[in-house]
Design an enzyme around this catalytic site. Structure first.
Site, PDB file in Angstrom:
ATOM      1  N   ASP A 181       9.591   2.628   1.292  1.00 36.96           N
ATOM      2  CA  ASP A 181       8.357   2.949   2.046  1.00 36.96           C
ATOM      3  C   ASP A 181       8.238   2.512   3.392  1.00 36.96           C
ATOM      4  OD1 ASP A 181       5.980   3.651   2.908  1.00 36.96           O
ATOM      5  OD2 ASP A 181       4.652   2.963   1.076  1.00 36.96           O
ATOM      6  N   LYS A 219       4.098   9.414   7.982  1.00 37.74           N
ATOM      7  CA  LYS A 219       2.929   8.974   9.931  1.00 37.74           C
ATOM      8  C   LYS A 219       3.323   9.605  10.827  1.00 37.74           C
ATOM      9  CE  LYS A 219       0.485   4.925   8.048  1.00 37.74           C
ATOM     10  NZ  LYS A 219      -1.366   5.573   8.419  1.00 37.74           N
ATOM     11  N   PHE A 259       0.739  -1.336  -0.334  1.00 38.82           N
ATOM     12  CA  PHE A 259      -0.021  -0.310  -0.362  1.00 38.82           C
ATOM     13  C   PHE A 259       0.644   1.323  -0.103  1.00 38.82           C
ATOM     14  CE2 PHE A 259      -2.510   3.475   2.019  1.00 38.82           C
ATOM     15  CZ  PHE A 259      -3.316   3.307   0.722  1.00 38.82           C
TER      16      PHE A 259
HETATM   17  N1  PLP Z   1       2.572   3.479   2.656  1.00 38.45           N
HETATM   18  C1  PLP Z   1       1.736   3.063   3.528  1.00 38.45           C
HETATM   19  C2  PLP Z   1       2.753   2.225   4.091  1.00 38.45           C
HETATM   20  C3  PLP Z   1       1.076   3.226   4.203  1.00 38.45           C
HETATM   21  O1  PLP Z   1       0.490   2.578   5.282  1.00 38.45           O
HETATM   22  C4  PLP Z   1       0.415   5.016   3.788  1.00 38.45           C
HETATM   23  C5  PLP Z   1      -1.112   4.858   5.053  1.00 38.45           C
HETATM   24  O2  PLP Z   1      -1.320   3.854   5.639  1.00 38.45           O
HETATM   25  C6  PLP Z   1       0.813   5.495   3.147  1.00 38.45           C
HETATM   26  C7  PLP Z   1       1.659   5.183   2.200  1.00 38.45           C
HETATM   27  C8  PLP Z   1      -0.111   6.972   2.817  1.00 38.45           C
HETATM   28  O3  PLP Z   1       0.180   7.781   3.893  1.00 38.45           O
HETATM   29  P1  PLP Z   1      -1.068   8.888   3.634  1.00 38.45           P
HETATM   30  O4  PLP Z   1      -2.618   8.374   4.561  1.00 38.45           O
HETATM   31  O5  PLP Z   1      -0.797   9.591   4.759  1.00 38.45           O
HETATM   32  O6  PLP Z   1      -1.758   9.405   2.298  1.00 38.45           O
END
Ligand code: PLP
Length: 420
Positions: free
Chosen positions: A222, A251, A137
């Protein structure tokens, strides 16, 4: 919260399904709702509130900065931005540069853009491809949705930006086969959060590093959910001793104050030119002050404190797993507590203060029902998949609070018939 769900339904997009609770205050690991009920927050706003709610250091830093200078835009120099970038480059291991944004999706967008800019400049006009993992994700903007390895999320929003392919997570051979002459980058989570805290086999990140280095392709990690100490190291990839080319963060970076960061090696970052990317709010002084204060709070907790509390949390979850029951056919062998006594398909996955308890396909209730029962008993966790509960408490959580949380979770699982 009289009337709040009805008022919300009338004026907010129907994109969220929420339980019937309105939190009005937080302190440390605890939350209070509008009826005055107290909860242990073992979700931390989805792995965000690493320093705990209303940490005095963060509150003071944000308040002081807002009272001094809240915003200038990125047209001018601001000290907190440079200070934060220096700290992040240091954590990354030096020789890197940072782009500051407002969220995880934006941090990944910047990573994809810099990979394409770098791919074109260094290897050729058609070097724009991104290989990502199934189950991964990466956000909900169009490019990060295209990178997200959950095909069911794509159709309503097609056409999505092209150039993204997906391979099974944890399978180094599949990754090697997917990397080709037009690949600019491989984009992976070190541990997949939204897929249910899926931990790849040991050595997977090292293999990904080798494959990408051999092919002259960027490795983008990520660390939006896994970073900022969540696994007990500042970055999850440090457990495997790899150095990626690009790391994305968000986050927990601002303790709930919105901020995202994309760290790229100097060589990669320098592929960008003035005007190639930008943001009005990104890296504003208040967000940077929040992040600097958060770093001050969490860094001393890594290693010692997080490892100790993590061990207690993991033990407690394994103990709960041993008490899980199936729908009807499976009866626990009278046993001595060895692996055969465990309900098949159940699992405890994770690291640091980031765990999933998977109730398994035989579970007589869903993870959602379990999470609602936990909420009723004053514990906030979330159903990260249909069968798995996610726990991501603030890193300041104590062993006593972990005991208390586990007791509340055990009672909730018993209440919905999941535990003996
Ligand atoms: N990447 C990862 C691994 C995530 O867990 C999340 C959100 O849960 C995101 C990207 C997206 O982040 P945001 O909700 O701040 O756009």
């Amino acid at each position: 919260m009289t009337g709040l769900p009805e008022r919300e339904a009338a004026v907010l997009w129907p994109t969220y399904v929420r339980p019937q609770v309105e939190f009005v205050r937080g302190q440390g690991v605890r939350l209070w709702d509008s009826r005055g009920r107290e909860y242990l927050d073992f979700l931390g706003g989805i792995a965000v509130v690493a320093a705990g709610h209303a940490h005095p250091r963060v509150v003071e830093a944000v308040t002081a900065q807002l009272g001094t200078l809240g915003h200038t835009s990125n047209l001018y120099f601001t000290g907190p931005q440079v200070e934060l970038a220096e700290r992040l480059v240091d954590r990354f291991g030096g020789d890197a540069k940072v782009f500051l944004s407002n969220s995880g999706a934006e941090a990944n967008e910047a990573a994809i853009k810099v990979a394409r800019r770098w791919g074109r400049a260094s290897r050729g006009e058609d070097v724009t491809g991104v290989v990502a993992a199934l189950g991964g994700f990466h956000g909900r903007t169009l490019a990060t949705l295209a990178a997200t390895g959950k095909p069911a999320m794509h159709p309503p929003f097609q056409p999505l930006p092209p150039g993204f392919t997906h391979v099974p997570f944890g399978d180094a051979d599949a990754l090697r086969a997917a990397v080709g002459p037009t690949t600019a980058a491989v984009l992976l989570e070190p541990i997949q959060g939204e897929a249910g805290i899926q931990v790849p086999p040991a050595g997977y990140l090292r293999a990904a590093r080798e494959i990408t280095a051999e092919a002259g392709v960027l490795l983008i990690l990520d660390e939006i959910q896994s970073g900022m100490g969540r696994t007990g190291r500042f970055f999850a990839h440090q457990h495997e001793g790899v150095r990626p080319d690009v790391v994305t963060m968000a986050k927990a970076l601002g303790s709930g104050y919105p901020i995202g960061a994309t760290i790229a090696t100097t060589e990669v970052a320098d592929a960008m030119r003035p005007g190639d990317h930008g943001t009005t709010f990104g890296g504003n002084p208040v967000a940077c002050a929040a992040a600097l204060a958060t770093l001050e709070v969490i860094e001393p907790l890594l290693g010692g404190h997080v490892d100790k509390v993590s061990a207690r949390l993991a033990d407690g979850l394994h103990e709960l797993r041993g008490r899980l029951v199936g729908r009807s056919t499976w009866a626990p062998p009278r046993g001595d507590g060895d692996a055969d006594d465990l309900l098949p398909g159940t699992e405890v996955r994770g690291a640091g203060l980031w765990y999933a308890l998977d109730l398994g396909p035989e579970a007589p209730a869903t993870a959602k029902q379990a999470a609602l029962a936990a909420l009723g008993r004053g514990l906030v966790v979330n159903p990260v998949t249909d069968t798995a509960l996610r726990l991501a408490p603030p890193l300041v959580v104590t062993e006593e609070e972990v005991e208390e949380g586990l007791a509340r979770l055990g009672a909730a699982l018993e209440e919905v018939g999941l535990c003996r």
